[in-house]
Design a protein around this motif. Structure first.
Motif, PDB file in Angstrom:
ATOM      1  N   ALA A  49       0.833  -1.209   0.000  1.00 62.82           N
ATOM      2  CA  ALA A  49       0.000   0.000   0.000  1.00 62.82           C
ATOM      3  C   ALA A  49       0.863   1.253   0.000  1.00 62.82           C
ATOM      4  CB  ALA A  49      -0.928  -0.010   1.216  1.00 62.82           C
ATOM      5  N   ALA A  50       1.920   1.248   0.815  1.00 56.44           N
ATOM      6  CA  ALA A  50       2.806   2.415   0.869  1.00 56.44           C
ATOM      7  C   ALA A  50       3.473   2.657  -0.479  1.00 56.44           C
ATOM      8  CB  ALA A  50       3.861   2.213   1.961  1.00 56.44           C
ATOM      9  N   PHE A  51       3.896   1.580  -1.137  1.00 57.63           N
ATOM     10  CA  PHE A  51       4.541   1.714  -2.447  1.00 57.63           C
ATOM     11  C   PHE A  51       3.561   2.280  -3.471  1.00 57.63           C
ATOM     12  CE2 PHE A  51       5.761   0.206  -6.634  1.00 57.63           C
ATOM     13  CZ  PHE A  51       7.117   0.494  -6.674  1.00 57.63           C
ATOM     14  N   ILE A  52       2.355   1.739  -3.506  1.00 56.66           N
ATOM     15  CA  ILE A  52       1.359   2.209  -4.471  1.00 56.66           C
ATOM     16  C   ILE A  52       1.011   3.674  -4.216  1.00 56.66           C
ATOM     17  CG2 ILE A  52      -1.056   1.951  -5.182  1.00 56.66           C
ATOM     18  CD1 ILE A  52      -0.693  -1.093  -4.676  1.00 56.66           C
ATOM     19  N   ASN A  53       0.800   4.019  -2.963  1.00 50.83           N
ATOM     20  CA  ASN A  53       0.380   5.385  -2.639  1.00 50.83           C
ATOM     21  C   ASN A  53       1.468   6.422  -2.914  1.00 50.83           C
ATOM     22  OD1 ASN A  53      -2.236   4.680  -1.815  1.00 50.83           O
ATOM     23  ND2 ASN A  53      -1.539   4.174   0.254  1.00 50.83           N
ATOM     24  N   SER A  54       2.715   5.983  -2.974  1.00 46.62           N
ATOM     25  CA  SER A  54       3.803   6.930  -3.228  1.00 46.62           C
ATOM     26  C   SER A  54       4.298   6.908  -4.672  1.00 46.62           C
ATOM     27  CB  SER A  54       4.984   6.643  -2.289  1.00 46.62           C
ATOM     28  OG  SER A  54       5.497   5.341  -2.502  1.00 46.62           O
ATOM     29  N   HIS A  55       3.891   5.899  -5.460  1.00 44.43           N
ATOM     30  CA  HIS A  55       4.402   5.780  -6.825  1.00 44.43           C
ATOM     31  C   HIS A  55       3.328   5.875  -7.908  1.00 44.43           C
ATOM     32  CE1 HIS A  55       7.873   4.197  -4.605  1.00 44.43           C
ATOM     33  NE2 HIS A  55       8.588   4.411  -5.689  1.00 44.43           N
ATOM     34  N   TYR A  56       2.063   5.857  -7.545  1.00 42.49           N
ATOM     35  CA  TYR A  56       0.985   5.915  -8.531  1.00 42.49           C
ATOM     36  C   TYR A  56       0.148   7.177  -8.310  1.00 42.49           C
ATOM     37  CZ  TYR A  56       1.972   1.047  -9.770  1.00 42.49           C
ATOM     38  OH  TYR A  56       2.575  -0.111 -10.202  1.00 42.49           O
ATOM     39  N   GLU A  57      -0.391   7.701  -9.395  1.00 46.58           N
ATOM     40  CA  GLU A  57      -1.272   8.863  -9.320  1.00 46.58           C
ATOM     41  C   GLU A  57      -2.694   8.384  -9.043  1.00 46.58           C
ATOM     42  OE1 GLU A  57      -2.911  11.767  -8.654  1.00 46.58           O
ATOM     43  OE2 GLU A  57      -1.057  12.523  -9.575  1.00 46.58           O
ATOM     44  N   LEU A  58      -3.159   8.637  -7.833  1.00 47.69           N
ATOM     45  CA  LEU A  58      -4.493   8.192  -7.431  1.00 47.69           C
ATOM     46  C   LEU A  58      -5.436   9.368  -7.199  1.00 47.69           C
ATOM     47  CD1 LEU A  58      -3.530   5.262  -5.016  1.00 47.69           C
ATOM     48  CD2 LEU A  58      -4.012   5.174  -7.466  1.00 47.69           C
ATOM     49  N   TYR A  59      -5.035  10.559  -7.625  1.00 48.28           N
ATOM     50  CA  TYR A  59      -5.909  11.729  -7.663  1.00 48.28           C
ATOM     51  C   TYR A  59      -6.459  12.089  -6.283  1.00 48.28           C
ATOM     52  CZ  TYR A  59      -5.428  10.213 -12.437  1.00 48.28           C
ATOM     53  OH  TYR A  59      -4.886   9.795 -13.622  1.00 48.28           O
ATOM     54  N   GLY A  60      -5.545  12.177  -5.333  1.00 44.27           N
ATOM     55  CA  GLY A  60      -5.916  12.599  -3.986  1.00 44.27           C
ATOM     56  C   GLY A  60      -6.388  11.481  -3.080  1.00 44.27           C
ATOM     57  N   ARG A  61      -6.461  10.269  -3.603  1.00 46.49           N
ATOM     58  CA  ARG A  61      -6.911   9.139  -2.786  1.00 46.49           C
ATOM     59  C   ARG A  61      -5.713   8.295  -2.349  1.00 46.49           C
ATOM     60  NH1 ARG A  61     -10.547   8.669  -7.367  1.00 46.49           N
ATOM     61  NH2 ARG A  61     -12.613   9.484  -6.851  1.00 46.49           N
ATOM     62  N   LYS A  62      -5.917   7.522  -1.311  1.00 43.76           N
ATOM     63  CA  LYS A  62      -4.958   6.520  -0.867  1.00 43.76           C
ATOM     64  C   LYS A  62      -5.648   5.161  -0.909  1.00 43.76           C
ATOM     65  CE  LYS A  62      -1.657   9.419   0.437  1.00 43.76           C
ATOM     66  NZ  LYS A  62      -0.331   9.475  -0.234  1.00 43.76           N
ATOM     67  N   VAL A  63      -4.921   4.161  -1.400  1.00 45.16           N
ATOM     68  CA  VAL A  63      -5.488   2.820  -1.415  1.00 45.16           C
ATOM     69  C   VAL A  63      -5.252   2.166  -0.060  1.00 45.16           C
ATOM     70  CG1 VAL A  63      -3.409   1.667  -2.297  1.00 45.16           C
ATOM     71  CG2 VAL A  63      -5.658   0.687  -2.753  1.00 45.16           C
ATOM     72  N   HIS A  64      -6.232   1.404   0.384  1.00 43.12           N
ATOM     73  CA  HIS A  64      -6.125   0.695   1.661  1.00 43.12           C
ATOM     74  C   HIS A  64      -6.595  -0.735   1.460  1.00 43.12           C
ATOM     75  CE1 HIS A  64      -7.367  -0.474   5.829  1.00 43.12           C
ATOM     76  NE2 HIS A  64      -6.183   0.054   6.066  1.00 43.12           N
ATOM     77  N   PHE A  65      -5.771  -1.689   1.896  1.00 42.49           N
ATOM     78  CA  PHE A  65      -6.093  -3.102   1.733  1.00 42.49           C
ATOM     79  C   PHE A  65      -6.605  -3.674   3.052  1.00 42.49           C
ATOM     80  CE2 PHE A  65      -2.793  -2.303  -1.487  1.00 42.49           C
ATOM     81  CZ  PHE A  65      -3.510  -2.668  -2.621  1.00 42.49           C
ATOM     82  N   ASP A  66      -7.802  -4.245   3.006  1.00 42.25           N
ATOM     83  CA  ASP A  66      -8.440  -4.824   4.187  1.00 42.25           C
ATOM     84  C   ASP A  66      -8.469  -6.343   4.056  1.00 42.25           C
ATOM     85  OD1 ASP A  66      -9.482  -2.221   5.323  1.00 42.25           O
ATOM     86  OD2 ASP A  66     -10.516  -2.230   3.391  1.00 42.25           O
ATOM     87  N   LEU A  67      -7.941  -7.046   5.037  1.00 42.59           N
ATOM     88  CA  LEU A  67      -7.989  -8.508   5.029  1.00 42.59           C
ATOM     89  C   LEU A  67      -9.331  -8.975   5.575  1.00 42.59           C
ATOM     90  CD1 LEU A  67      -6.447 -11.214   4.629  1.00 42.59           C
ATOM     91  CD2 LEU A  67      -5.888 -11.081   7.067  1.00 42.59           C
ATOM     92  N   PHE A  68      -9.989  -9.860   4.826  1.00 42.54           N
ATOM     93  CA  PHE A  68     -11.223 -10.484   5.318  1.00 42.54           C
ATOM     94  C   PHE A  68     -10.953 -11.973   5.475  1.00 42.54           C
ATOM     95  CE2 PHE A  68     -15.350 -12.512   5.122  1.00 42.54           C
ATOM     96  CZ  PHE A  68     -16.131 -11.681   5.919  1.00 42.54           C
ATOM     97  N   GLN A  69     -10.999 -12.441   6.700  1.00 43.33           N
ATOM     98  CA  GLN A  69     -10.707 -13.837   7.000  1.00 43.33           C
ATOM     99  C   GLN A  69     -11.969 -14.684   6.842  1.00 43.33           C
ATOM    100  OE1 GLN A  69      -7.739 -15.648   7.840  1.00 43.33           O
ATOM    101  NE2 GLN A  69      -9.262 -17.203   7.322  1.00 43.33           N
TER     102      GLN A  69
END
Length: 390
Positions: free
Chosen positions: A43-63
């Motif tokens: 998530a940190a890599f994506i949020n710092s290397h991709y243009e997400l137009y003001g958004r941050k991606v967040h990954f949620d684990l569902f068990q």
């Protein structure tokens, strides 16, 4: 999804004792802490290397808590509802062999990576995509492979000298799943058109509690029918039971890989009976294996500050990376339709013709093509040539 975040659910199936024992025996297991470490760094890599137009991606684990071998379909469908209610995701990585799971995700408006066949993905557009080749596409390749290389010829790669002298008689061994049956029927019909002996179907139930008895009965039936060649077209776990059952009955046919179902993973094949797998060959749509540090997931982990051994979960970076690329190319207005446009018009890359690198499969989406891996390798099992540590 909000103005500032993109929620992505990562589904983790309930543990299955038989499956876990096989994976752990081959070193294919990680701790929850290691998995979380990789998710956070991805998530940190994506949020710092991709243009997400003001958004941050967040990954949620569902068990998951539902049985999948055999699958408890009502329970699995309810898990989709629970995950959507809890996280309100835009997207999900939800690998399942149950079509009803993708029906429910699509009904809820959630974009997902998983899928089973390209035709199934198309029927669920714009919500469903596959990183792996679709089983229907795999059936097309396997039919061509069989008809051009193996049909109407002696089974010279069998382990039994008596079978080696017989013209090939093939049985397609696969999971008995409604969602996969059209692709299996396609494969059987394709072989029938070019091979005088046709192809018989030998299906098994995806139930690890009966896998030993099922495999014993199935191999006895194939041996008694003088089947010279098994065409494996199912999941990667049943061959653990099937190959050992065949050897226990002194049955040594050719073992041909159809290429789908992830049974062409080198490290899992180490759990198959060694005497059987000396006679294994076929096609694989997976790239040649390389150490985790040399894979993109390992590079991402290091670039995001990870130290020590690369977590096993880094092998799933292609799923993370596909989401990131499509989120970026969809532009500021992220919807299932803009995600679809971004994905299906994304540049193709990799492949032997362009790179001459077996570690880089040809990755290609296109209008009407919702599966990513788009080429395959001709492979065979050669245990003495395994590199150290593999």
């Amino acid at each position: 999804m909000t103005r500032t975040s993109i929620e992505v659910v990562l589904y983790q199936p309930k543990s299955n004792a038989a499956v876990d024992a096989i994976l752990q025996s081959q070193g294919l297991s990680g701790t929850p802490q290691q998995d979380q470490d990789f998710r956070d760094r991805a998530a940190a890599f994506i949020n710092s290397h991709y243009e997400l137009y003001g958004r941050k991606v967040h990954f949620d684990l569902f068990q998951g808590q539902c049985e999948f071998a055999p699958p408890d379909i009502p329970c699995l469908r309810n898990e989709v509802d629970a995950a959507v209610a809890q996280y309100h995701p835009f997207a999900a990585s939800w690998f399942s062999i149950v079509g009803e799971v993708y029906d429910e995700l699509s009904r809820k408006g959630v974009v997902s990576l998983g899928g089973l066949t390209n035709a199934f993905d198309v029927a669920h557009r714009p919500y469903l995509y596959s990183v792996l080749m679709g089983q229907d596409e795999q059936a097309t390749l396997a039919t061509e492979y069989w008809c051009k290389k193996l049909a109407n010829l002696p089974a010279r790669f069998a382990g039994d000298p008596l079978l080696q002298r017989l013209p090939r008689k093939v049985a397609i061994v696969a999971d008995d799943l409604d969602t996969l049956r059209p692709a299996l029927d396609q494969l059987q019909e394709g072989i029938r058109r070019c091979d005088r002996n046709g192809a018989q179907m030998a299906l098994y139930s995806l139930d690890t509690s009966t896998a030993v008895s099922q495999s014993t009965t199935l191999m006895a039936k194939l041996k008694g029918s003088n089947v010279t060649t098994i065409l494996w077209a199912g999941d990667p776990i049943f061959p653990v039971f099937g190959t050992h059952a065949a050897t226990s009955q002194a049955y040594f046919p050719e073992n041909v890989m159809e290429g789908g179902g992830l049974m062409d993973i080198d490290v899992i094949a180490r759990a198959y009976d060694a005497q059987q797998w000396q006679h294994a060959f076929g096609i694989s749509d997976l790239p040649a294996f390389q150490p985790f540090d040399h894979q993109d997931g390992g590079r991402v982990y290091r670039a995001a500050g990870g130290s020590g051994n690369v977590p096993l979960s880094a092998i799933f970076w292609p799923f993370y990376g596909l989401f990131a690329c499509s989120f970026q190319e969809a532009g500021p207005t992220l919807t299932p339709l803009t995600f679809e446009r971004a994905t299906l018009t994304s540049p193709s890359y990799g492949g032997w013709r362009a790179t001459h690198d077996p570690h880089l499969p040809y990755l290609h989406f296109a209008p009407g093509k919702y599966t990513w891996i788009s080429d395959a390798r001709d492979v065979y099992w050669s245990a003495p040539n395994l590199p150290p540590g593999v």
